[in-house]
Design a protein around this motif. Sequence first.
Motif, mmCIF file in Angstrom:
data_model
loop_
_atom_site.group_PDB
_atom_site.id
_atom_site.type_symbol
_atom_site.label_atom_id
_atom_site.label_comp_id
_atom_site.label_asym_id
_atom_site.label_seq_id
_atom_site.Cartn_x
_atom_site.Cartn_y
_atom_site.Cartn_z
ATOM 1 N N ALA A 1 0.748 -1.282 -0.166
ATOM 2 C CA ALA A 1 0.062 0.267 0.138
ATOM 3 C C ALA A 1 1.046 0.955 0.499
ATOM 4 C CB ALA A 1 -0.996 -0.052 1.407
ATOM 5 N N ALA A 2 1.589 1.327 0.438
ATOM 6 C CA ALA A 2 2.662 2.637 0.748
ATOM 7 C C ALA A 2 3.407 3.041 -0.780
ATOM 8 C CB ALA A 2 3.945 1.535 1.537
ATOM 9 N N ARG A 3 3.829 1.372 -1.273
ATOM 10 C CA ARG A 3 4.485 1.544 -2.437
ATOM 11 C C ARG A 3 3.199 2.239 -3.779
ATOM 12 N NH1 ARG A 3 5.990 -3.951 -3.331
ATOM 13 N NH2 ARG A 3 6.705 -4.267 -1.225
ATOM 14 N N ALA A 4 2.168 2.073 -3.450
ATOM 15 C CA ALA A 4 0.966 2.499 -4.303
ATOM 16 C C ALA A 4 0.923 3.606 -3.799
ATOM 17 C CB ALA A 4 0.578 1.495 -4.124
ATOM 18 N N CYS A 5 0.651 3.926 -2.643
ATOM 19 C CA CYS A 5 0.373 5.621 -3.194
ATOM 20 C C CYS A 5 1.314 6.464 -3.040
ATOM 21 C CB CYS A 5 0.394 5.525 -1.107
ATOM 22 S SG CYS A 5 -1.567 4.524 -0.503
ATOM 23 N N ALA A 6 2.581 5.921 -3.356
ATOM 24 C CA ALA A 6 4.561 6.592 -3.412
ATOM 25 C C ALA A 6 4.078 7.185 -4.355
ATOM 26 C CB ALA A 6 5.386 6.230 -2.858
ATOM 27 N N ASP A 7 3.354 5.915 -5.744
ATOM 28 C CA ASP A 7 3.242 6.243 -7.356
ATOM 29 C C ASP A 7 2.522 6.801 -7.137
ATOM 30 O OD1 ASP A 7 5.678 4.765 -7.104
ATOM 31 O OD2 ASP A 7 4.273 3.052 -7.957
#
Length: 61
Positions: A54-60
């Motif tokens: 989720a953190a990777r998805a939100c960072a993009d």
Amino acid sequence: MIALLVLVAMVLAGLELNRRRQADPGGFDSSGDRRSGVPDRDRARLLDDLRAAAARACADW
């Protein structure tokens, strides 16, 4: 016809027996930990992986 009814009754009895056995499969309490007090490492690892994804998805964004 009677044999079919007997077969269906046996299958239903087997399914009910299986459901009763699995009603409390691991003895988890409401927090997700086992009642023995030992935390579930697989659950903790899964939650960490989901948070990281989720953190990777939100960072993009």
